[in-house]
Design an enzyme around this catalytic site. Structure first.
Site, PDB file in Angstrom:
ATOM      1  N   ARG A 156      30.660 -48.657  87.499  1.00 27.74           N
ATOM      2  CA  ARG A 156      30.115 -50.066  86.872  1.00 27.74           C
ATOM      3  C   ARG A 156      30.931 -50.538  88.308  1.00 27.74           C
ATOM      4  O   ARG A 156      31.459 -49.993  89.147  1.00 27.74           O
ATOM      5  CB  ARG A 156      31.583 -51.139  86.739  1.00 27.74           C
ATOM      6  CG  ARG A 156      30.393 -50.326  84.856  1.00 27.74           C
ATOM      7  CD  ARG A 156      31.771 -50.893  83.301  1.00 27.74           C
ATOM      8  NE  ARG A 156      31.140 -51.218  82.467  1.00 27.74           N
ATOM      9  CZ  ARG A 156      31.443 -50.385  81.535  1.00 27.74           C
ATOM     10  NH1 ARG A 156      32.962 -49.330  81.937  1.00 27.74           N
ATOM     11  NH2 ARG A 156      30.690 -50.143  80.482  1.00 27.74           N
ATOM     12  N   LYS A 180      36.079 -51.164  81.282  1.00 29.00           N
ATOM     13  CA  LYS A 180      36.249 -52.587  80.674  1.00 29.00           C
ATOM     14  C   LYS A 180      37.813 -52.550  79.315  1.00 29.00           C
ATOM     15  O   LYS A 180      37.613 -51.404  79.112  1.00 29.00           O
ATOM     16  CB  LYS A 180      34.450 -52.565  79.857  1.00 29.00           C
ATOM     17  CG  LYS A 180      34.482 -53.096  81.189  1.00 29.00           C
ATOM     18  CD  LYS A 180      32.623 -54.005  79.949  1.00 29.00           C
ATOM     19  CE  LYS A 180      31.965 -54.501  81.224  1.00 29.00           C
ATOM     20  NZ  LYS A 180      30.600 -54.863  80.152  1.00 29.00           N
ATOM     21  N   HIS A 249      24.994 -52.751  90.258  1.00 30.20           N
ATOM     22  CA  HIS A 249      24.188 -52.073  88.984  1.00 30.20           C
ATOM     23  C   HIS A 249      22.923 -51.199  88.994  1.00 30.20           C
ATOM     24  O   HIS A 249      22.725 -50.733  87.462  1.00 30.20           O
ATOM     25  CB  HIS A 249      23.648 -52.967  88.115  1.00 30.20           C
ATOM     26  CG  HIS A 249      23.465 -53.535  86.803  1.00 30.20           C
ATOM     27  ND1 HIS A 249      24.674 -52.776  85.803  1.00 30.20           N
ATOM     28  CD2 HIS A 249      22.543 -53.427  85.991  1.00 30.20           C
ATOM     29  CE1 HIS A 249      24.128 -52.732  84.616  1.00 30.20           C
ATOM     30  NE2 HIS A 249      23.492 -53.294  85.195  1.00 30.20           N
ATOM     31  N   ARG A 252      23.473 -47.699  88.854  1.00 27.56           N
ATOM     32  CA  ARG A 252      23.977 -47.454  87.536  1.00 27.56           C
ATOM     33  C   ARG A 252      22.452 -46.745  86.424  1.00 27.56           C
ATOM     34  O   ARG A 252      22.974 -46.342  85.662  1.00 27.56           O
ATOM     35  CB  ARG A 252      25.271 -48.283  86.985  1.00 27.56           C
ATOM     36  CG  ARG A 252      25.951 -48.122  86.071  1.00 27.56           C
ATOM     37  CD  ARG A 252      27.055 -49.065  85.517  1.00 27.56           C
ATOM     38  NE  ARG A 252      27.226 -48.998  84.294  1.00 27.56           N
ATOM     39  CZ  ARG A 252      28.122 -48.730  83.239  1.00 27.56           C
ATOM     40  NH1 ARG A 252      28.998 -47.291  84.184  1.00 27.56           N
ATOM     41  NH2 ARG A 252      28.103 -48.733  82.285  1.00 27.56           N
ATOM     42  N   HIS A 275      30.745 -46.470  77.647  1.00 28.65           N
ATOM     43  CA  HIS A 275      29.901 -47.918  77.040  1.00 28.65           C
ATOM     44  C   HIS A 275      30.713 -47.522  75.335  1.00 28.65           C
ATOM     45  O   HIS A 275      31.232 -45.675  75.031  1.00 28.65           O
ATOM     46  CB  HIS A 275      28.716 -47.671  76.240  1.00 28.65           C
ATOM     47  CG  HIS A 275      28.078 -47.993  77.050  1.00 28.65           C
ATOM     48  ND1 HIS A 275      26.745 -47.842  77.283  1.00 28.65           N
ATOM     49  CD2 HIS A 275      28.063 -48.915  78.655  1.00 28.65           C
ATOM     50  CE1 HIS A 275      26.262 -48.568  79.166  1.00 28.65           C
ATOM     51  NE2 HIS A 275      26.694 -49.032  79.010  1.00 28.65           N
ATOM     52  N   TYR A 284      20.643 -49.612  77.684  1.00 26.84           N
ATOM     53  CA  TYR A 284      20.359 -49.843  79.147  1.00 26.84           C
ATOM     54  C   TYR A 284      18.903 -48.236  79.403  1.00 26.84           C
ATOM     55  O   TYR A 284      18.478 -48.666  80.331  1.00 26.84           O
ATOM     56  CB  TYR A 284      21.652 -48.987  79.417  1.00 26.84           C
ATOM     57  CG  TYR A 284      22.528 -49.592  79.800  1.00 26.84           C
ATOM     58  CD1 TYR A 284      22.196 -49.751  81.431  1.00 26.84           C
ATOM     59  CD2 TYR A 284      23.827 -50.537  79.733  1.00 26.84           C
ATOM     60  CE1 TYR A 284      23.327 -50.477  82.598  1.00 26.84           C
ATOM     61  CE2 TYR A 284      24.457 -50.871  80.577  1.00 26.84           C
ATOM     62  CZ  TYR A 284      24.523 -51.069  81.387  1.00 26.84           C
ATOM     63  OH  TYR A 284      24.893 -51.759  82.798  1.00 26.84           O
TER      64      TYR A 284
END
Length: 309
Positions: A156, A180, A249, A252, A275, A284
């Site tokens: 990311r 995250k 992005h 990625r 994830h 994705y």
């Protein structure tokens, strides 16, 4: 061709009329909103009649979900379905207020969230075209190292910007990444990504301030900003004459798609991307459910068919 309006029994129509009067006299809603509510409620009431219901007391959460499903099958937009359910919740709140209902069956039913369109991934040739950066000034070396790392490790933007020099293990081909929710993971990188990060580390000292821990720095010598990375990648896309707009992005996303196409290993790609849920990886990579099911059947030890063990 529109459906013929269904005649509502008074047990359904009269509470609606009282609600419309309430909206007019007490809520002070705009005429547009009142008309919207009326249209949505009468459409749903018509559906309930077709389902065999004669009173609002008979409606439970299962019926509300059926109404929502019917709207989805008819191709309603998520925003329109949200309006439909909102009008129903407001109407049931009114009935509770008047003592005609004890609970709101529409409270726990929500419209599907509008899906954000994912960026189109680059094909392998476009990635090659973008990364054919042969200039040897420190900023160009930095930019190629960032793009190689973004595509080579599927990071990311925030993860890449936050990497410090101490997080890189060139010999082992590993990076410590904080994703995250402050979740830490180790990400492998090799080949050209490893080669260009090494090249960048050799010239980084000509730009970085002495006490700056960041791996990637701006020409001011401090940690590079998200906006600067986005701007530089878009500029390289134009300079290298790549047809698609280039963004972090998109690199990625291209990593995820190309990894899945070549490995067919959904779980590994999920781990590499960081994830939490495999459903995110599925979105994705444009997987349809059948492909997902096949990947699961082939990979999971308890999903293997008898006779194939």
């Amino acid at each position: 061709m529109s459906e013929s309006p269904v005649t509502l029994p008074s047990s359904l129509q009269q509470p609606l009329e009282r609600f419309y009067e309430y909206l007019r006299s007490e809520k002070g809603l705009s005429l547009h909103t009142q008309r919207n509510y009326k249209q949505q409620l009468e459409t749903m009431a018509g559906h309930l009649v077709q389902m065999g219901l004669k009173s609002w007391n008979q409606v439970d959460a299962a019926w509300v979900r059926q109404l929502a499903s019917k709207g989805m099958r008819e191709g309603m937009k998520a925003s329109s379905l949200a309006t439909r359910l909102s009008s129903l919740r407001s109407f049931f709140d009114f009935l509770i207020l008047r003592g005609e209902l004890s609970a709101n069956p529409a409270k726990g039913v929500s419209a599907p969230r509008k899906q954000r369109p994912l960026p189109k991934n680059l094909d392998v040739d476009e990635v090659g075209q973008l990364l054919e950066v042969d200039e040897d000034d420190p900023l160009s070396i930095r930019d190629r190292a960032m793009m190689e790392l973004m595509y080579g490790a599927g990071l990311r933007l925030a993860e890449m910007v936050s990497i410090n020099v101490k997080d890189i293990s060139l010999g082992a081909g590993e990076i410590r990444v904080v994703g995250k929710g402050d979740k830490e993971r180790k990400v492998p990188f090799s080949g050209l990504a490893q080669e260009w990060v090494a090249k960048w580390l050799k010239v980084r000292g000509s730009l970085a301030n002495a006490d700056e821990p960041a791996l990637f720095v701006s020409k001011l010598g401090v940690r590079i900003s998200h906006r600067n990375v986005q701007k530089r990648m878009a500029e390289w896309g134009q300079k290298q004459a790549v047809a698609s707009h280039i963004s972090p992005h998109k690199l990625r996303h291209s990593f995820a798609t190309h990894m899945l196409e070549s490995s067919n290993n959904l779980r590994a790609v999920q781990e590499l991307l960081g994830h939490e849920n495999i459903s995110t990886t599925q979105i994705y990579t444009h997987l349809d459910f059948q492909h997902l099911a096949q990947a699961y059947d082939q990979a999971h030890p308890r999903a293997k068919k008898k006779g194939k063990e």
